[in-house]
Design an enzyme around this catalytic site. Sequence first.
Site, short mmCIF file in Angstrom:
data_model
loop_
_atom_site.label_atom_id
_atom_site.label_comp_id
_atom_site.label_asym_id
_atom_site.label_seq_id
_atom_site.Cartn_x
_atom_site.Cartn_y
_atom_site.Cartn_z
CE1 TYR A 125 31.52 30.00 41.78
CE2 TYR A 125 30.90 29.85 39.47
CZ TYR A 125 31.87 29.98 40.44
OH TYR A 125 33.20 30.09 40.07
CE1 TYR A 164 34.21 29.19 44.61
CE2 TYR A 164 32.40 28.76 46.12
CZ TYR A 164 33.37 28.30 45.26
OH TYR A 164 33.50 26.96 45.05
NE ARG A 174 39.87 28.92 44.04
CZ ARG A 174 39.98 29.04 42.72
NH1 ARG A 174 38.98 28.71 41.95
NH2 ARG A 174 41.10 29.45 42.18
CG HIS A 177 37.59 32.01 39.74
ND1 HIS A 177 37.37 32.07 41.09
CD2 HIS A 177 36.83 30.98 39.27
CE1 HIS A 177 36.52 31.11 41.44
NE2 HIS A 177 36.17 30.44 40.36
CG HIS A 179 35.15 28.54 36.07
ND1 HIS A 179 35.93 27.56 36.64
CD2 HIS A 179 34.45 29.10 37.09
CE1 HIS A 179 35.71 27.52 37.94
NE2 HIS A 179 34.82 28.45 38.25
#
Lengths: 259, 191
Positions: A125, A164, A174, A177, A179
């Site tokens: 990110y 990640y 994780r 995905h 969001h």
Amino acid sequence: MSTAQTTPDALSTQADVSAEIEKVHAGTTGAGETQPRIDFPPYRSSLLRHPTKALRHADPEGCELVAPVFGHSDVAPVEADLTIQHTGDPVGERMVVTGRVLDGDGRPVRHQLVEIWQANSAGRYIHKRDQHPAPLDPHFTGVGRCLTDADGTYRFTTIKPGPYPWRNHLNAWRPAHIHFSLFGTDFTQRMITQMYFPGDPLFALDPIYQSITDQAARDRLVASYDHDLTTHEWATGYRWDVVLTGSHATPMEREDDDA
Amino acid sequence: MPERLTATPGQTIGPFFHYALPYERGNQLVPGGSAGSLRLHGTVYDGDATPIPDALVEIRQADPTGHVPSVEGSLRRDGSDFTGWGRCATDTVGRYSFTTVEPGPVRDGGAAFFSVVVFARGLLNRLFTRAYLPDDARQGEALAADPLLASPGRDVERLVAVREESGDLRFDIHLQGDAETPFLTFPGHEA
């Protein structure tokens, strides 16, 4: 979260967390739960952040019956393409993700705001809080917005995010995905969730995903690969419909449905 | 033909939403310094009474006449229309603040309130609550008649915002603990 939770020696193993997940799931009754548990200890940061008292039943009224309205003055069409926000192409699998936003009665949610954010193809990110050793992509920020059309359809062009690592437990990853933040026709439909990808090997290991104790409910967060959305030499295509809770808005407060 | 469909599950907002969801003047439902404006503000706390620096709060409200706006422009914030919706991330010490105007009651005899929704890392699904205007806003009778505030238990008192000397309204949000804020479920929501 206490500091004891964040030093590597104090973190649980995946085996421990998986055992905890299995224990919670084994304790569920037959009636499939359709929403995540908010008290879910395998997700460690939930321990101090979940309410302990039963939610109060309320009949929605007033401002709760009317969602905020967004329009073309709020969102520009280019915001729906996460791959064109910089001076070069981002790295990774270019993909289209599209689907319909519906309410609990199957009605399309029209002309409503959808917001997404995600990691890049390496699972990083741009948020400064993410400092794990995966490369940033100078051509990818990972934020998008669009309005659903008259049929309730949203559409984004983006790059498939990577999985990640995080510090919930040792070797925690994780699943990949995106969001999603959504509004409906009444404000009680407001929700934020995550869209996942089919066949991800990390599903069983992830406490956030597994906080949804029923398999049928978990399946609703997984997009479908759609070859008819995939375009020659350009982008893969995924389809994901979202169902919000039922609208309490009266017919006068909703746009008229087509016959 | 419309059919009953099961709602898609929610998930936590996670820790990385700050570069995506908050936007310029998102917390200003009216421009700062406007006539009649005040702050609705507070701190979001966890079960240890530690402030939460990674929460997101949104409010929805009527205007002072009790009309709930359905106009676009919330993301543009050019000061032209009151849209009755705002968004604010908590700061490093867990505080949020909105600049707005007091809502009027939407129905005759009804109590005026802000609808509040909270998201946070560690919170697996959104939480709804209400911040009612206190009874100094000529709504003492309405508060006494409100069905939600009539529920048993003293903790419903926490749903009434506190008037400060400045005229601002303070509404702290405790996700857990002795001072836990009552959170709401509506028909059609699971739990």
